[in-house]
Design a protein around this motif. Structure first.
Motif, mmCIF file in Angstrom:
data_model
loop_
_atom_site.group_PDB
_atom_site.id
_atom_site.type_symbol
_atom_site.label_atom_id
_atom_site.label_comp_id
_atom_site.label_asym_id
_atom_site.label_seq_id
_atom_site.Cartn_x
_atom_site.Cartn_y
_atom_site.Cartn_z
ATOM 1 N N GLY A 63 0.817 -1.197 0.000
ATOM 2 C CA GLY A 63 0.000 0.000 0.000
ATOM 3 C C GLY A 63 0.849 1.243 0.000
ATOM 4 O O GLY A 63 0.360 2.342 -0.290
ATOM 5 N N ALA A 154 -1.395 -3.914 7.103
ATOM 6 C CA ALA A 154 -1.916 -3.001 6.085
ATOM 7 C C ALA A 154 -2.025 -3.615 4.695
ATOM 8 O O ALA A 154 -2.484 -2.963 3.778
ATOM 9 N N SER A 343 -6.000 -0.792 1.337
ATOM 10 C CA SER A 343 -4.616 -0.379 1.125
ATOM 11 C C SER A 343 -4.281 -0.075 -0.322
ATOM 12 O O SER A 343 -3.270 0.565 -0.593
ATOM 13 N N LEU A 633 -4.719 3.879 1.511
ATOM 14 C CA LEU A 633 -3.933 3.707 2.718
ATOM 15 C C LEU A 633 -3.584 5.056 3.336
ATOM 16 O O LEU A 633 -3.600 5.217 4.567
#
Length: 682
Positions: A63, A154, A343, A633
């Protein structure tokens, strides 16, 4: 990463954002990565990094990406090699090396995991299905209490627990540990994802509902869209009870001691006796309830929401929680939402990378012991300790020369600095993993037992003396941390390597990169949260009223400075939410600059690559925050993170007087601040 109390301040929002120079110039500044068409006084980040940003692509499995990500990737490759070596070593059964090897190879056996299907989850599903009354619900929720609350990788996975536990030094009695209870239970990153009425957030919620339905289907349920809608509605009600990120950062409001006997009256609805018994906390007399309104609200939902909705909610979070060690279809669905939607990544991480991450999570210090033996020689530890001493000395001088601070407050500040426990490279005492059982071929069970091992390790702290030597980071992690309540710092070995820390380049560049990180972490002991604790870690006001008023005025000045930054139209950085990190950036950079100048004994640094010493220092700092981030993100970070986005952190330089002559910054340029408007907190 762990969403913790403000009792733990990470220097980086995501791993390894410090810039690595290009391979053609491995030990200096990346001049080719600069954009000299931009005036440094208008945009110092772009001036230092613009060409790099223009020509760098974010990998499909990420991300975000910074050149410093290469440092973390290099560390991961080295760690993977050590883990594979452990697997091939035929180490004795029960040894740390054997456990490391068996844990990793079991996870990498993807076909074997696929053949098992979701059978490893059947005992969990059976326990959820057995919830037929509110007491049974409370008991099950108690079994899910863990040392992490809502943890988001993430790029791929997410874990959410109804409540979370954080065992740390008591804020009122620093000679003992206390169990902190934290709000939890959300599958989305933060309450605003449920409550923000904007079109973009509404779309995320629709996709989240689709994801919940897909996971429920993989768990073997039917009528999944209706069930998923009810689950998301439950989480929305949870979100309404939650405190926001900024409110949760208020230490004074979070320090609420509740006796166990108080819970039924203060938070009615949940059968607290059953909850604490299942969580192995029935004998704990007092808890610190960090978000009391949220605990009260969540407890009420335990009594109000139909049990069938709770069972579906728990089923979803069970399969989501264990997705890494379940069949590929489950992991892929997890990535489809948390990776792609939240993300912006287009493909999942290579499996070996996830394997390394999970092995580090389960046996981190055992792996770290092998890592430092090979990659962190005593000479680098000693060199890093000297730099820490230099920057502490510079920070002390700054305190002693503050013209606004009274002698009484200065004495307390110096005492706190002198008592600061700084860990460099690795802990003084390694963690003992003898009681952790690892079984070859049992990826699911290994992760389950590792999680339980960590929870029990935290529970065992209760009733025992404070261990200020304990680390909260693995040596092979590219990051650093301040523990304000412990008055301690951790600088893992992995961050103490090029380009952060490089013996083959001019020292001034090290001061601008790792020196600013060291200064940042030291400064956390004196930021808006750290300054509330005395040298022993006790939550106590050690300021005179006049000194505190001046400090708060400077902090408010910095809040306004960051509130003005606008990464997207209408979406500003939250100056209050990021205040602690911004204070640490300003004070840490100033201390690192002073230490660099003091190290020269009044002389000027040699010109290198056509740049003066001050230019090398500030450019090293700006290039240390190189990063590109995908929009989903980045928006998430702005809403949930206590750090400003990486591309805005180089703007810290505008508060240091020395930056202006170094780059001929003039009034009228965008980053120019009149001397009276420059923030000088420490």
């Amino acid at each position: 990463m762990r969403r913790s109390l403000p009792l733990l301040s990470l220097c980086l929002a995501v791993p390894a954002l410090v810039a690595a120079p290009p391979k053609a110039q491995p030990h200096g500044l990346d001049l080719a990565g600069m954009d000299r068409s931009v005036a440094p006084g208008d945009d110092f980040f772009t001036y230092a990094n613009g060409a790099w940003v223009k020509h760098t692509e974010i990998p499909a499995d990420r991300g975000s990406y910074g050149i410093g990500r290469e440092v973390a990737d290099l560390t991961d490759r080295r760690t993977a090699a050590l883990i594979k070596s452990a697997a091939a070593s035929k180490a004795p059964a029960g040894s740390e090396l054997r456990k490391i090897g068996d844990f990793y190879t079991s996870f990498m056996a993807e076909k074997a995991i696929d053949r098992k299907g979701i059978r490893p989850l059947q005992p969990t599903f059976k326990a959820i299905g057995a919830i037929q009354d509110r007491k049974a619900l409370a008991h099950y929720l108690g079994t899910t209490l863990r040392a992490d609350v809502d943890v988001l990788n993430a790029t791929q996975y997410h874990t959410a627990n109804f409540l979370g536990l954080w065992v740390a030094q008591d804020l009122d009695q620093p000679d003992r540990y206390a169990p902190f209870l934290l709000q939890g239970g959300l599958g989305l990153p933060e309450r605003s994802y449920y409550l923000d009425p904007s079109e973009g957030m509404a779309a995320v919620r629709t996709q989240y509902t689709t994801h919940v339905a897909a996971m429920l289907k993989l768990a073997g349920l039917s009528n999944v869209l209706t069930r998923a809608t009810a689950v998301v509605d439950l989480e929305t009600r949870m979100a309404k009870a939650h405190l926001g990120r900024e409110e949760s950062g208020d230490i004074q409001k979070g320090n609420n001691h509740w006796a166990q006997a108080d819970f039924p009256a203060k938070a009615p609805g949940l059968d607290w006796n059953s909850f604490f018994t299942a969580a192995d906390l029935s004998k704990q007399a007092v808890f610190v309830v960090w978000q009391p309104g949220a605990v009260t609200g969540l407890s009420a939902l335990a009594a109000e929401v139909p049990l069938d909705v709770w069972r579906d909610y728990l089923t979803f979070h069970a399969i989501q929680h264990w997705a890494p060690v379940l069949p590929k279809a489950v992991a892929d669905q997890s990535f489809a939402f948390y990776g792609k939607v939240l993300s912006g990544a287009s493909q999942p991480l290579d499996r070996w990378k996830t394997g390394v991450a999970l092995t580090n999570q389960a046996l981190g210090e055992a792996v770290g012991k092998a890592y430092v033996a090979k990659y962190f020689p005593p000479s680098e530890k000693a060199r890093a300790e000297r730099m820490v001493s230099n920057i502490k000395a510079a920070f002390r001088i700054r305190i002693e020369h503050l013209d606004w601070m009274s002698p009484a407050t200065k004495a307390k500040a110096v005492a706190k600095l002198d008592a600061l426990k700084v860990g460099v490279g690795y802990p003084d005492r390694w963690r003992d993993y003898r009681s952790l059982k690892v079984v070859a071929g049992d990826a699911f069970g290994n992760l389950q037992r590792a999680e339980r091992f960590d929870y029990e390790r935290n529970l065992k702290k209760l009733g025992h003396p404070i261990d200020r030597t304990e680390w909260v980071m693995n040596p092979q992690l590219v990051n650093a941390v301040n523990l304000p309540v412990m008055n301690a710092l951790n600088f893992p070995a992995a961050i103490l390597q090029p380009p952060y820390f490089d013996p083959k380049r001019p020292m001034v560049m090290d001061f601008g990169a790792i020196g600013a990180v060291i200064g940042h972490e030291i400064s956390h002991s004196f930021d808006d949260s750290g300054s509330l604790f005395d040298a022993t870690g006790k939550l106590e006001n050690w300021w005179t009223p006049e000194d505190l008023k001046h400090f708060q005025a400077s902090a408010n000045q910095l809040v306004k400075q960051f509130d003005a930054y606008e990464p997207f139209p209408g979406l500003h950085i939250k100056g209050k939410q990021t205040l602690g990190e911004n204070i640490a950036d300003v004070a840490g950079l100033a201390a690192a600059y002073d230490a660099y100048r003091l190290s020269l004994g009044g002389k000027e640094a040699p010109v290198v690559q056509g740049l003066t010493g001050d230019q090398q220092f500030f450019l090293s700092y700006a290039q240390s925050w190189r990063e590109k981030t995908r929009e989903p993100l980045l928006r998430q970070q702005i809403l949930t993170d206590g750090h400003a986005p990486a591309s805005f952190r180089p703007y810290t330089v505008r508060n240091l007087d020395a930056w202006y002559p170094a780059f001929q910054v003039k009034p009228g340029q965008k980053l120019y601040l009149a001397p009276a408007d420059r923030v000088r907190i420490w």
